[in-house]
Design an enzyme around this catalytic site. Structure first.
Site, PDB file in Angstrom:
ATOM      1  N   LYS A 267      -6.240 -13.186   0.356  1.00  0.00           N
ATOM      2  CA  LYS A 267      -5.683 -13.052  -1.004  1.00  0.00           C
ATOM      3  C   LYS A 267      -4.776 -14.229  -1.333  1.00  0.00           C
ATOM      4  CE  LYS A 267      -6.431  -8.148  -0.729  1.00  0.00           C
ATOM      5  NZ  LYS A 267      -5.972  -6.804  -0.394  1.00  0.00           N
TER       6      LYS A 267
ATOM      7  N   ASP B 144      -4.013  -3.399  -8.136  1.00  0.00           N
ATOM      8  CA  ASP B 144      -4.990  -2.736  -7.258  1.00  0.00           C
ATOM      9  C   ASP B 144      -5.669  -1.562  -7.970  1.00  0.00           C
ATOM     10  OD1 ASP B 144      -5.749  -3.619  -4.776  1.00  0.00           O
ATOM     11  OD2 ASP B 144      -4.067  -2.711  -3.690  1.00  0.00           O
TER      12      ASP B 144
ATOM     13  N   GLN C 253      -0.407  -3.827   0.827  1.00  0.00           N
ATOM     14  CA  GLN C 253      -1.639  -3.736   1.616  1.00  0.00           C
ATOM     15  C   GLN C 253      -1.706  -2.395   2.349  1.00  0.00           C
ATOM     16  OE1 GLN C 253      -4.124  -6.218   1.646  1.00  0.00           O
ATOM     17  NE2 GLN C 253      -5.264  -4.568   2.636  1.00  0.00           N
TER      18      GLN C 253
END
Ligand code: NDP
Length: 289
Positions: free
Chosen positions: A54, A121, A98
């Protein structure tokens, strides 16, 4: 004849090139650099790899990335404080914690603490609710990557039989809703489905997200099916395979994603997409999420 390969690497590169142009425009016209904060808790090796990918994608596109690495012992309260400070940070357009988090931290609480405006997300209940009722909002990255693959491959979904195998919150459920929003007739299968092959053989479009290596075999699909394999499984010898027996199924499919190089690169491209959309909103520009 073997089905066409749906090249996620190539399609994600196209998307990233388009985004790099948008980032350039935002900087030039609005003096705004999109910013993504990535929070990594603990030492999960796969999580470290994903976070690294990322950061690399951000660097490629000119997106500012801010990495917060916290020890595995970090308390839930400390993590929530960090998220709250990122919510307030004017240079940050997207916040990504994460997953998975270690057992002592309530993942849902963390996700709900991210303001929906920065939920790139797409896991916040507000984002999920908007997806369910068809309002604009951040869509989760893996399923929106699948939708881009289908769109850019020219797959028409209207009235088609779409079968999704898997019903997780991050893939199976959202992709089912997104296919439905495009007017496919959607069936969702899972571990309790009786006679899975009978269900998957109905599919014009088959999306498989189970984490079971090579479980979909050629006898379980019909001629001409479009297959999206979300699975990422490492076999004992180290080889990476999907949930679909690629060689066998490709013989019957009209198009199929490989593993690796199919859905995986799209997930990151769509995270970049969401971050850029969030920055455009900060700039007061029209957004497409
Ligand atoms: P989960 O483990 O959360 O969900 C798996 C789903 O598959 C469950 O709904 C389960 O059913 C179903 N399932 C399991 N076994 C069977 C079976 N034998 N027959 C039918 N259904 C079955 O996984 P995720 O959705 O998080 O991930 C799925 C795969 O996709 C994994 O390999 C993961 O690594 C990969 N992945 C890849 C991403 C990418 O970017 N490429 C992103 C996210 C995931 P039940 O609900 O009944 O238990």
């Amino acid at each position: 004849m073997a089905g066409k390969l749906i090249d996620g690497k190539e399609i994600s590169s196209q998307i990233k090139a388009e985004l790099a142009q948008e980032v350039g425009r935002l900087q030039k016209e609005n003096n705004i650099t999109p910013g993504l904060a990535v929070v990594l808790v603990g030492e999960n090796p796969a999580s470290k790899v994903y976070v690294g990918q990322k950061e690399k994608a951000c660097a490629e596109l000119g997106i500012f990335s801010q990495k917060h690495t916290l020890s595995a012992e970090t308390s839930e309260a400390e993590l929530l404080d960090l998220v709250r400070s990122l919510n307030e940070d004017p240079d940050i357009d997207g916040i990504l914690v994460q997953l998975p988090l270690s057992g002592h931290i309530d993942e849902n609480k963390v996700i709900e603490t991210i303001v929906p405006e920065k939920d790139v997300d797409g896991f916040h209940p507000v984002s999920v609710g908007k997806m369910v009722i068809g309002l604009p909002g951040f869509r989760p990255c893996t399923p929106s990557g699948i939708m881009e693959l289908l769109k850019r491959t020219g797959v028409d979904l209207v009235g088609k039989e779409a079968v999704v195998v898997g019903r997780s919150n991050i893939v199976g459920k959202p992709i089912s809703l997104m296919l439905l929003a495009e007017s496919a007739t959607v069936t969702v299968a899972h571990s309790k489905t009786r006679d899975l092959g009978e269900v998957t053989r109905r599919a014009d479009v088959l999306v498989v997200a189970t984490g079971r290596p090579n479980m979909i075999t050629a006898d379980m699909v019909k001629e001409g099916v479009v297959v999206i394999d979300v699975g990422v499984n490492r076999l004992d010898g180290g080889k990476l395979v999907g949930d679909v027996d690629f060689d066998g199924v490709r013989e019957k499919a009209s198009a199929i994603t490989p593993v690796p190089g199919g859905v995986g690169p799209m997930t990151i491209a769509m995270l970049m997409y969401n971050t850029v959309q969030s920055a455009k909103r900060r700039a007061g520009a029209p957004v497409s999420v």
